[in-house]
Design a protein around this motif. Sequence first.
Motif, PDB file in Angstrom:
ATOM      1  N   VAL A 310       0.933  -1.241   0.038  1.00  0.00           N
ATOM      2  CA  VAL A 310       0.117   0.042   0.240  1.00  0.00           C
ATOM      3  C   VAL A 310       0.793   1.311   0.187  1.00  0.00           C
ATOM      4  CG1 VAL A 310      -1.754   1.370   1.374  1.00  0.00           C
ATOM      5  CG2 VAL A 310      -1.821  -1.395   1.115  1.00  0.00           C
ATOM      6  N   PRO A 311       0.661   2.172  -1.038  1.00  0.00           N
ATOM      7  CA  PRO A 311       1.556   3.529  -0.993  1.00  0.00           C
ATOM      8  C   PRO A 311       1.470   3.930   0.243  1.00  0.00           C
ATOM      9  CG  PRO A 311       0.184   3.144  -3.030  1.00  0.00           C
ATOM     10  CD  PRO A 311      -0.249   2.151  -1.967  1.00  0.00           C
ATOM     11  N   PRO A 312       2.586   4.570   0.692  1.00  0.00           N
ATOM     12  CA  PRO A 312       2.801   5.618   1.757  1.00  0.00           C
ATOM     13  C   PRO A 312       1.876   6.919   1.727  1.00  0.00           C
ATOM     14  CG  PRO A 312       4.992   4.867   1.260  1.00  0.00           C
ATOM     15  CD  PRO A 312       4.120   4.267   0.125  1.00  0.00           C
ATOM     16  N   SER A 313       1.620   7.438   0.288  1.00  0.00           N
ATOM     17  CA  SER A 313       0.810   8.585   0.243  1.00  0.00           C
ATOM     18  C   SER A 313      -0.459   8.390   0.590  1.00  0.00           C
ATOM     19  CB  SER A 313       0.799   8.819  -1.226  1.00  0.00           C
ATOM     20  OG  SER A 313       0.352   7.911  -2.065  1.00  0.00           O
ATOM     21  N   ILE A 314      -1.118   7.243   0.783  1.00  0.00           N
ATOM     22  CA  ILE A 314      -2.389   6.739   1.203  1.00  0.00           C
ATOM     23  C   ILE A 314      -2.480   7.146   2.598  1.00  0.00           C
ATOM     24  CG2 ILE A 314      -4.210   5.087   1.590  1.00  0.00           C
ATOM     25  CD1 ILE A 314      -3.909   5.675  -1.381  1.00  0.00           C
ATOM     26  N   ARG A 315      -1.717   6.697   3.213  1.00  0.00           N
ATOM     27  CA  ARG A 315      -1.357   6.930   4.996  1.00  0.00           C
ATOM     28  C   ARG A 315      -1.241   8.294   5.186  1.00  0.00           C
ATOM     29  NH1 ARG A 315       1.544   1.721   4.081  1.00  0.00           N
ATOM     30  NH2 ARG A 315       0.955   0.339   5.222  1.00  0.00           N
ATOM     31  N   ASP A 316      -0.218   8.866   4.452  1.00  0.00           N
ATOM     32  CA  ASP A 316       0.171  10.359   4.757  1.00  0.00           C
ATOM     33  C   ASP A 316      -1.287  11.075   4.332  1.00  0.00           C
ATOM     34  OD1 ASP A 316       2.486   9.426   5.097  1.00  0.00           O
ATOM     35  OD2 ASP A 316       3.414  10.185   3.194  1.00  0.00           O
ATOM     36  N   ALA A 317      -1.973  11.009   3.266  1.00  0.00           N
ATOM     37  CA  ALA A 317      -3.147  11.820   3.057  1.00  0.00           C
ATOM     38  C   ALA A 317      -4.243  11.444   4.112  1.00  0.00           C
ATOM     39  CB  ALA A 317      -3.820  11.131   1.509  1.00  0.00           C
ATOM     40  N   ALA A 318      -4.405  10.496   4.841  1.00  0.00           N
ATOM     41  CA  ALA A 318      -5.291  10.048   5.744  1.00  0.00           C
ATOM     42  C   ALA A 318      -4.997  10.706   6.887  1.00  0.00           C
ATOM     43  CB  ALA A 318      -5.577   8.517   6.065  1.00  0.00           C
ATOM     44  N   TYR A 319      -3.592  10.565   7.387  1.00  0.00           N
ATOM     45  CA  TYR A 319      -3.068  11.371   8.631  1.00  0.00           C
ATOM     46  C   TYR A 319      -3.329  12.981   8.268  1.00  0.00           C
ATOM     47  CZ  TYR A 319      -0.957   7.163  10.631  1.00  0.00           C
ATOM     48  OH  TYR A 319      -0.802   6.110  10.957  1.00  0.00           O
ATOM     49  N   GLY A 320      -3.045  13.577   7.129  1.00  0.00           N
ATOM     50  CA  GLY A 320      -3.299  14.781   6.756  1.00  0.00           C
ATOM     51  C   GLY A 320      -4.686  15.352   6.893  1.00  0.00           C
ATOM     52  N   LEU A 321      -5.670  14.353   6.901  1.00  0.00           N
ATOM     53  CA  LEU A 321      -7.220  14.740   7.118  1.00  0.00           C
ATOM     54  C   LEU A 321      -7.485  14.631   8.527  1.00  0.00           C
ATOM     55  CD1 LEU A 321      -8.684  13.167   4.018  1.00  0.00           C
ATOM     56  CD2 LEU A 321      -8.243  15.655   4.214  1.00  0.00           C
ATOM     57  N   GLY A 322      -6.739  14.230   9.241  1.00  0.00           N
ATOM     58  CA  GLY A 322      -7.185  14.234  10.629  1.00  0.00           C
ATOM     59  C   GLY A 322      -7.325  12.731  11.230  1.00  0.00           C
ATOM     60  N   ALA A 323      -7.008  11.637  10.373  1.00  0.00           N
ATOM     61  CA  ALA A 323      -7.514  10.381  10.708  1.00  0.00           C
ATOM     62  C   ALA A 323      -6.477   9.771  11.629  1.00  0.00           C
ATOM     63  CB  ALA A 323      -7.532   9.514   9.590  1.00  0.00           C
ATOM     64  N   SER A 324      -6.971   9.022  12.816  1.00  0.00           N
ATOM     65  CA  SER A 324      -6.213   8.433  13.746  1.00  0.00           C
ATOM     66  C   SER A 324      -5.576   6.991  13.245  1.00  0.00           C
ATOM     67  CB  SER A 324      -7.090   7.907  14.772  1.00  0.00           C
ATOM     68  OG  SER A 324      -7.941   6.971  14.475  1.00  0.00           O
ATOM     69  N   LYS A 325      -4.525   6.652  13.792  1.00  0.00           N
ATOM     70  CA  LYS A 325      -3.956   5.200  13.323  1.00  0.00           C
ATOM     71  C   LYS A 325      -4.593   4.152  13.157  1.00  0.00           C
ATOM     72  CE  LYS A 325      -0.066   2.958  13.030  1.00  0.00           C
ATOM     73  NZ  LYS A 325       0.928   2.932  11.968  1.00  0.00           N
ATOM     74  N   MET A 326      -5.841   3.900  13.995  1.00  0.00           N
ATOM     75  CA  MET A 326      -6.739   3.065  13.771  1.00  0.00           C
ATOM     76  C   MET A 326      -7.607   3.226  12.797  1.00  0.00           C
ATOM     77  SD  MET A 326      -9.557   1.275  16.624  1.00  0.00           S
ATOM     78  CE  MET A 326      -8.294   0.792  17.663  1.00  0.00           C
TER      79      MET A 326
END
Length: 430
Positions: A310-326
């Motif tokens: 899974v590309p790291p950009s997916i994680r970074d985009a989710a974190y950027g929108l305020g998503a938690s780790k879970m």
Amino acid sequence: MKQSSNNSTLDKVNQSLARRYRAEKRFKAYGIAAILFGITCLIVLFTDIIGKGHSAFFQTYVYLEVTMDSEQLYINDPSDPQQIAAADYQGVIKAALRERFPEASSRRDRRALYALVSNGAGFKLRGQLEADPTLLNQTIGLWMLVDDDVDTYYKSRGEDGESGFDGRLNEKQIGWVESFIADGYMESRFNTTFFTSGDSREPEQAGILGAMAGSLFTLLVTILLSFPIGVAAAVYLEEYAPRNRFTEFIEININNLAAVPSIIFGLLGLSIFIGFFEMHRSIPLVGGLVLTLMTLPTIIISSRAAMKAVPPSIRDAAYGLGASKMQVVIHHVIPLAMPGMLTGAIIGIAQALGETAPLLMIGMVAFVVDIPGGVTDPATALPVQIFLWSDSPERAFVERTSAAIMVLLAVLISMNTLAVWLRKRLERRW
């Protein structure tokens, strides 16, 4: 002088290139030869299996006119189910054979005559009488299973009347069989018994339904335990576990467990589930637990590889929108990695379906006739059933062994095809 030196260098380069091209051609030829050798081996293997096993999908039947004599059946009240169940159906079948071949007068000849029809033919008569009690004291014509030796003879017999494999048949038995064939009273039909019956000592009555049910219940336990546990372990190791010596030790051992021989897991199940927890032997529940231990490393490794893809950009985009780790893991990483997880799980389950050694260690090698109705009923598995039949001395079990292998291969190929289809269907490209 300089021109001569340049020509010499060019010649050396050309010679070196020529050697390199020849080496590349040889390497390519070796690869093609290896592929062709593998394909040839597969063709030979499948040809041998299909050649031996295709005849098991057909069974020989003989037509007999049987008189349902109440005195010979010992039935006084046809409405009494106990009398119908305990009636002497083999006796009326023997009487029908004696009536057709009255020349079989001696005890030895009659015993040989009775051996032409399967011992399970009486069950068909009982089913007919249970369905219609008015057949009592009537003469009916039925197609009945023949003995495995007669079945082998009929299948190996040439269409031009050339004698087939006689095996344990004597000359008189062959003459009686040829008499049935000449009158059109013997024919080959699709062998439904092979798919609707459990194991039997008699080859003509043996089927794979019990083994298939046992494999199904075993795989059901394996799937319900191995997939959620394997995915949860992979998520923890990939997303949450700290990078230290302890987690490295766990990862190394998971990789090592994937290469451990399957019989070791059978010994583990024997000592823990049967020896320590005192669970019953030869039940799908224990078999499923053992196969769960065996498939967990495969599922964990494939699930971690899918999450790494899974590309790291997916994680970074989710974190950027305020998503938690879970939320990142549950809503983004796992759904995107699910195709790879499912592929690994299906491949691991397919590998478990073909395993025999661990199931032998926990007692699923037992001779089980009844069809299991749950995970706690005594059962065997299809690979173990193949193992048992391959060790049987009767020639008819050879074709049934090959036919069961064909069924197992068909299931394995279907599961692997499903894994490839799911991966192509669900995967996303970035």
